[in-house]
Design a protein around this motif. Structure first.
Motif, short mmCIF file in Angstrom:
data_model
loop_
_atom_site.label_atom_id
_atom_site.label_comp_id
_atom_site.label_asym_id
_atom_site.label_seq_id
_atom_site.Cartn_x
_atom_site.Cartn_y
_atom_site.Cartn_z
N GLU A 91 -3.15 -0.46 -0.50
CA GLU A 91 -3.60 0.00 -1.82
C GLU A 91 -2.50 -0.22 -2.84
O GLU A 91 -1.33 0.04 -2.57
CB GLU A 91 -3.91 1.49 -1.77
N THR A 92 -2.86 -0.67 -4.02
CA THR A 92 -1.88 -0.81 -5.09
C THR A 92 -2.46 -0.20 -6.36
O THR A 92 -3.67 -0.01 -6.48
CB THR A 92 -1.53 -2.29 -5.37
N GLY A 93 -1.60 0.13 -7.28
CA GLY A 93 -2.04 0.68 -8.55
C GLY A 93 -2.10 2.20 -8.51
O GLY A 93 -1.58 2.85 -7.62
N ARG A 94 -2.77 2.72 -9.55
CA ARG A 94 -2.85 4.17 -9.74
C ARG A 94 -4.31 4.60 -9.87
O ARG A 94 -5.01 4.10 -10.73
CB ARG A 94 -2.07 4.53 -11.01
N LYS A 95 -4.73 5.51 -8.99
CA LYS A 95 -6.10 6.02 -9.00
C LYS A 95 -6.03 7.52 -9.32
O LYS A 95 -5.56 8.31 -8.51
CB LYS A 95 -6.76 5.80 -7.65
N TYR A 124 -2.90 12.11 -8.59
CA TYR A 124 -3.35 10.74 -8.45
C TYR A 124 -2.75 10.10 -7.20
O TYR A 124 -1.84 10.66 -6.57
CB TYR A 124 -2.98 9.92 -9.69
N ARG A 135 -0.71 6.77 -6.06
CA ARG A 135 0.07 5.62 -6.50
C ARG A 135 0.44 4.84 -5.26
O ARG A 135 1.14 5.35 -4.40
CB ARG A 135 1.30 6.03 -7.27
N ASP A 136 -0.06 3.62 -5.19
CA ASP A 136 0.18 2.74 -4.04
C ASP A 136 -0.16 3.42 -2.72
O ASP A 136 0.56 3.32 -1.73
CB ASP A 136 1.63 2.25 -4.03
#
Length: 158
Positions: free
Chosen positions: A4-8, A112, A114-115
């Protein structure tokens, strides 16, 4: 399986920005159990009553509601248990010093991933007075009115 990458973003505490002047923000990791992570991945959490404190040189997150995981068994977690925050020692010392000296409080702003790792954004904040809240609302309204009027003028509508 790709990482997983990014911010959810899972949850935000919009009321905190209304009730407090945010002075400084920090990103902290969370110590969670398996069912808590699964519940968060389903996008279920609430930061409304949450707060943080420093106890015994460790940072703790209190009253954050992470509901029980539906497919969990006897291993399910308590919904409002206190959770340990993962911060560097110098960050914890700095936060503790500012909270004691200046009368600031620690509030969670957002939760959240993050990665692929659960993180919480916490803020050192000072409580707003009632008139500050009214002033902020009036300022926001004036800005919206100005934007609306600018949009009308650009479209040629009077």
């Amino acid at each position: 399986m790709p990482k997983e990458t990014g911010r959810k973003i899972i949850a935000q505490n919009k009321k905190a920005r209304h009730d407090y002047h945010v002075e400084d923000t920090y990103e902290a990791g969370l110590v969670l159990t398996g069912t808590e992570v699964k519940s968060l991945r389903a996008g279920r959490a609430s930061l409304v009553d949450g707060f943080c404190d420093i106890d015994g040189g460790e940072a703790w997150l209190h009253n954050v509601h992470i509901p029980e995981y539906a497919q969990g068994t006897w291993t399910n977690h308590l919904t409002r248990r206190k959770r340990k925050l993962l911060l560097n020692r110098h960050e914890i010392d700095k936060i503790e010093q500012r909270v004691q000296a200046k009368g600031l409080t620690l509030v969670p702003l957002s939760l959240y991933f993050r990665d692929g790792r659960a993180k919480v954004e916490i803020a050192l904040a000072r409580g707003k007075k009632q008139y500050d809240k009214r002033h902020a609302i009036a300022e926001r309204q004036a800005k919206a009115d100005a934007q609306r009027e600018l949009g009308r003028r650009l479209k040629g509508i009077r």
